[in-house]
Design an enzyme around this catalytic site. Structure first.
Site, short mmCIF file in Angstrom:
data_model
loop_
_atom_site.label_atom_id
_atom_site.label_comp_id
_atom_site.label_asym_id
_atom_site.label_seq_id
_atom_site.Cartn_x
_atom_site.Cartn_y
_atom_site.Cartn_z
N GLY A 120 0.81 -1.22 0.00
CA GLY A 120 0.00 0.00 0.00
C GLY A 120 0.84 1.26 0.00
O GLY A 120 2.02 1.24 -0.34
N ASN A 121 0.21 2.39 0.37
CA ASN A 121 0.84 3.71 0.26
C ASN A 121 1.40 3.87 -1.16
O ASN A 121 2.58 4.13 -1.37
CB ASN A 121 1.93 3.90 1.33
CG ASN A 121 2.42 5.33 1.39
OD1 ASN A 121 3.60 5.60 1.31
ND2 ASN A 121 1.51 6.27 1.51
N HIS A 157 4.43 1.92 -8.07
CA HIS A 157 3.40 0.86 -8.04
C HIS A 157 2.49 0.96 -9.27
O HIS A 157 2.09 -0.05 -9.85
CB HIS A 157 2.53 0.99 -6.78
CG HIS A 157 3.25 0.78 -5.50
ND1 HIS A 157 3.45 1.78 -4.56
CD2 HIS A 157 3.82 -0.33 -4.97
CE1 HIS A 157 4.11 1.30 -3.52
NE2 HIS A 157 4.34 0.03 -3.74
N GLN A 182 7.78 -9.53 7.79
CA GLN A 182 9.04 -9.07 7.18
C GLN A 182 9.65 -7.88 7.90
O GLN A 182 10.63 -7.31 7.43
CB GLN A 182 8.83 -8.79 5.69
CG GLN A 182 7.97 -7.59 5.36
CD GLN A 182 7.67 -7.52 3.86
OE1 GLN A 182 6.85 -8.28 3.35
NE2 GLN A 182 8.32 -6.62 3.15
N GLY A 227 9.09 -4.38 -8.37
CA GLY A 227 9.98 -3.27 -8.72
C GLY A 227 11.44 -3.68 -8.53
O GLY A 227 11.77 -4.44 -7.63
N LYS A 254 13.84 -1.67 -7.63
CA LYS A 254 14.52 -0.96 -6.54
C LYS A 254 14.91 -1.96 -5.46
O LYS A 254 15.99 -1.88 -4.90
CB LYS A 254 13.62 0.13 -5.94
CG LYS A 254 14.27 0.81 -4.74
CD LYS A 254 13.43 1.92 -4.19
CE LYS A 254 12.19 1.45 -3.48
NZ LYS A 254 12.45 0.63 -2.27
N VAL A 263 11.18 3.44 -10.76
CA VAL A 263 10.65 4.76 -11.14
C VAL A 263 11.31 5.80 -10.23
O VAL A 263 11.39 5.61 -9.01
CB VAL A 263 9.12 4.80 -11.00
CG1 VAL A 263 8.58 6.20 -11.28
CG2 VAL A 263 8.48 3.79 -11.95
N SER A 266 9.69 5.58 -3.28
CA SER A 266 9.54 4.60 -2.19
C SER A 266 8.55 5.15 -1.18
O SER A 266 8.51 6.36 -0.95
CB SER A 266 10.90 4.40 -1.50
OG SER A 266 10.72 3.78 -0.24
N ARG A 278 8.85 4.90 1.84
CA ARG A 278 9.63 5.44 2.97
C ARG A 278 10.16 6.84 2.70
O ARG A 278 10.64 7.50 3.62
CB ARG A 278 10.75 4.47 3.36
CG ARG A 278 10.19 3.19 3.99
CD ARG A 278 11.26 2.32 4.61
NE ARG A 278 10.68 1.25 5.42
CZ ARG A 278 10.54 -0.01 5.01
NH1 ARG A 278 10.94 -0.37 3.82
NH2 ARG A 278 10.00 -0.91 5.81
O1 PAF Z 1 8.05 -4.92 -1.94
C1 PAF Z 1 7.08 -4.95 -1.16
O2 PAF Z 1 6.25 -4.04 -1.10
C2 PAF Z 1 6.90 -6.15 -0.25
O3 PAF Z 1 8.13 -6.64 0.20
C3 PAF Z 1 6.06 -7.29 -0.87
C4 PAF Z 1 6.73 -7.87 -2.11
C5 PAF Z 1 4.68 -6.75 -1.25
C6 PAF Z 1 5.87 -8.44 0.14
O4 PAF Z 1 5.23 -7.99 1.30
#
Ligand code: PAF
Length: 283
Positions: free
Chosen positions: A31-32, A37, A61, A149, A151, A178, A187, A189
């Site tokens: 998201g975000n 994306h 993660q 992506g 990145k 991108v 990103s 972040r």
């Molecule tokens: O790249 C991400 O946004 C995440 O690591 C992913 C691939 C959606 C897995 O949670």
């Protein structure tokens, strides 16, 4: 655009498309959503009949003390953006839907070797969390194609190896990063950067380009180039985590046998941990 939260509803929709002979592409996200994306979704649309996007901030993660709790959530804007570009289906499962027995009881997918270096060394368990959730999401959606992506270069290699090792019948496509006009990789972040940090942030990509140009120009003293780049970043106000020149295929140390190289970097700028990379075109 339809939006579903359960695996059951997701499967019903995807099965109907498959019965109709349609090709399905999948874009997993946390998201975000930003321009990076949206490029993934647009490429997915060009390559398949139907596109499924997932939004799931995967707790598995994130390490202790990382930004899971504060990870930006902008679901209303995300939905509006996906509607605008005519995404077919949005899958927004809960943590309970993805990890019904809890994370501790979850079967874990670990991809050996490639997960242990660079971001994997700095963020223990991170790639097991990524591989596990991506494996689960691929099994939930069962797409023909999934797009990621570039990145997150190491993540892409981890996912490719997982798919190969587990014989998951899906094509994995890496999509170019991108960037903003000044070179900063898009990103989620980046939103953590203050205005002053944002103006410094493109130094990361500029440094990668300078190292790449030095290698292309014939410099093979990779250790000196890495040290020089770390210093450039420190002087500019970053706290570099790593800056490393590796073989692009497997992230092993370059063996000077002419393999394609990639320069990978991670550095803190204020609260934000930025990552970026540049494949060296010719060396
Ligand atoms: O790249 C991400 O946004 C995440 O690591 C992913 C691939 C959606 C897995 O949670």
């Amino acid at each position: 655009m339809d939006r579903v939260n359960s695996i059951k509803e997701l499967r019903q929709q995807v099965t109907a498309w498959r019965v109709a002979g349609e090709q399905i592409a999948f874009v997993p996200t946390m998201g975000n959503l930003h321009a990076g994306h949206l490029v993934l979704v647009k490429q997915a649309q060009q390559r398949a009949d139907r596109v499924v996007v997932s939004i799931f901030v995967n707790p598995m993660q994130f390490g202790a003390g990382e930004d899971f709790a504060s990870y930006p959530s902008t679901i209303a804007q995300d939905v509006a953006q996906l509607e605008r570009i005519k995404t077919d289906l949005l899958f927004t499962p809960s943590v309970q839907e993805v990890y019904p027995r809890g994370q501790k009881a979850q079967t874990v997918v670990t991809v050996p070797g490639i997960s242990d270096t660079l971001c994997g060394a700095s963020r223990p368990g991170h790639f097991a969390g990524v591989a596990t959730v991506v494996c689960k999401l691929l099994n939930m959606v069962q797409p023909d194609l999934a797009l990621f992506g570039s990145k997150d270069f190491q993540q892409l290699l981890v996912i490719r190896q997982m798919v190969e090792d587990l014989c998951i019948p899906v094509e994995i496509a890496g999509v170019p990063t991108v960037r903003d006009a000044d070179g900063l990789a898009r990103s989620s972040r980046n939103g953590y950067l203050t205005a002053a940090e944002r103006s410094l942030a493109p130094t990361l990509y500029r440094t990668l380009c300078a190292t790449s140009a030095a290698i292309t120009g014939g410099n093979k003293d990779y250790i000196a180039l890495e040290l020089e780049a770390m210093q450039t970043l420190e002087v500019a106000g970053f706290k570099p985590d790593y800056y490393s020149i590796r073989n692009a295929a497997d992230l092993l140390q370059p063996d000077k046998k002419g393999h394609r190289l990639v320069i990978l970097a991670a550095a803190y700028l204020g609260r934000a941990r930025l990552i970026d990379n540049r494949v060296v075109d010719k060396c």
